[in-house]
Motif scaffolding. Structure first.
Motif, PDB file in Angstrom:
ATOM      1  N   UNK A   1       0.829  -1.193   0.000  1.00 37.42           N
ATOM      2  CA  UNK A   1       0.000   0.000   0.000  1.00 37.42           C
ATOM      3  C   UNK A   1       0.868   1.249   0.000  1.00 37.42           C
ATOM      4  N   UNK A   2       0.777   2.015  -1.062  1.00 29.01           N
ATOM      5  CA  UNK A   2       1.525   3.262  -1.167  1.00 29.01           C
ATOM      6  C   UNK A   2       0.720   4.361  -0.495  1.00 29.01           C
ATOM      7  N   UNK A   3       1.259   5.006   0.548  1.00 26.59           N
ATOM      8  CA  UNK A   3       0.508   6.094   1.174  1.00 26.59           C
ATOM      9  C   UNK A   3       0.388   7.292   0.241  1.00 26.59           C
ATOM     10  N   UNK A   4      -0.839   7.770   0.061  1.00 30.09           N
ATOM     11  CA  UNK A   4      -1.115   8.939  -0.774  1.00 30.09           C
ATOM     12  C   UNK A   4      -1.863   9.935   0.093  1.00 30.09           C
ATOM     13  N   UNK A   5      -1.261  11.101   0.318  1.00 28.49           N
ATOM     14  CA  UNK A   5      -1.849  12.112   1.194  1.00 28.49           C
ATOM     15  C   UNK A   5      -3.211  12.557   0.652  1.00 28.49           C
TER      16      UNK A   5
ATOM     17  N   UNK B   1      -5.089   7.810   1.220  1.00 24.71           N
ATOM     18  CA  UNK B   1      -4.913   6.716   2.174  1.00 24.71           C
ATOM     19  C   UNK B   1      -4.388   7.196   3.521  1.00 24.71           C
ATOM     20  N   UNK B   2      -3.856   8.399   3.575  1.00 26.91           N
ATOM     21  CA  UNK B   2      -3.440   9.051   4.819  1.00 26.91           C
ATOM     22  C   UNK B   2      -3.855  10.516   4.726  1.00 26.91           C
ATOM     23  N   UNK B   3      -3.919  11.176   5.870  1.00 26.86           N
ATOM     24  CA  UNK B   3      -4.241  12.606   5.880  1.00 26.86           C
ATOM     25  C   UNK B   3      -3.261  13.294   6.825  1.00 26.86           C
ATOM     26  N   UNK B   4      -2.308  14.012   6.253  1.00 25.71           N
ATOM     27  CA  UNK B   4      -1.328  14.733   7.067  1.00 25.71           C
ATOM     28  C   UNK B   4      -1.941  16.047   7.549  1.00 25.71           C
TER      29      UNK B   4
ATOM     30  N   UNK C   1      -7.066  12.389  13.611  1.00 23.16           N
ATOM     31  CA  UNK C   1      -6.498  11.074  13.300  1.00 23.16           C
ATOM     32  C   UNK C   1      -7.413  10.447  12.273  1.00 23.16           C
ATOM     33  N   UNK C   2      -6.975  10.378  11.048  1.00 22.39           N
ATOM     34  CA  UNK C   2      -7.747   9.776   9.968  1.00 22.39           C
ATOM     35  C   UNK C   2      -7.130   8.429   9.624  1.00 22.39           C
ATOM     36  N   UNK C   3      -7.926   7.414   9.637  1.00 23.44           N
ATOM     37  CA  UNK C   3      -7.422   6.066   9.400  1.00 23.44           C
ATOM     38  C   UNK C   3      -8.438   5.292   8.580  1.00 23.44           C
TER      39      UNK C   3
END
Length: 149
Positions: free
Chosen positions: A62-66, A69-72, A119-121
């Protein structure tokens, strides 16, 4: 009466908990942050700090993509149209509590007045911990933190 070194949670929101959402994680995070800011009775431009953890998904293919798939914290602030003075991410054990501690410290230090902590998951499709790598190489032994500096 002085309010120095006093911090309070003034707004809260939580997204629905779903195993698989039909929406991107970033869209859910933006809506939830807007709801928390509204719950605090603040306009978005009053928020001058963002702290969160974007750690995970971290394993497998899984490639993290802001925003997907993730939220910085940087992505969330930009997507809300905010202009924060303080933006920080916490990645490590205790992601939520570490993020809260960073937000508290930012307020106490005067770096920010209102900080969104998020916290986004999500649960990515496929084999979450599946990894094609079958071998790991490296030095044996472990240096203490002080020895690594």
């Amino acid at each position: 009466m002085t309010v120095r070194n006093q911090v309070a949670i003034v707004g809260y929101a939580q997204s629905p908990i779903e195993r698989r959402s039909g929406r991107a994680l970033g869209a859910i995070a933006v809506d939830t942050a807007r709801a928390a800011i509204a719950d605090a009775g603040l306009p978005i431009d009053a928020v001058d700090g963002f702290v969160g953890s974007s750690m995970l998904p971290s394993a497998g293919g899984h490639q993290p993509v802001d925003g997907v798939s993730v939220v910085s914290p940087q992505w969330l602030a930009r997507s809300l149209g905010a202009s924060p003075c303080y933006v920080a991410g916490f990645d490590g054990i205790g992601q939520v509590s570490g993020s809260v501690a960073m937000a508290v410290n930012a307020v106490i230090a005067g770096a920010a007045d209102y900080v969104v902590v998020h916290r986004a998951l999500h649960n990515p499709a496929g084999s979450y911990h599946g990894n094609a790598m079958r071998e790991v190489r490296g030095e044996i032994g472990r240096a203490s933190c002080r020895e690594r500096v």
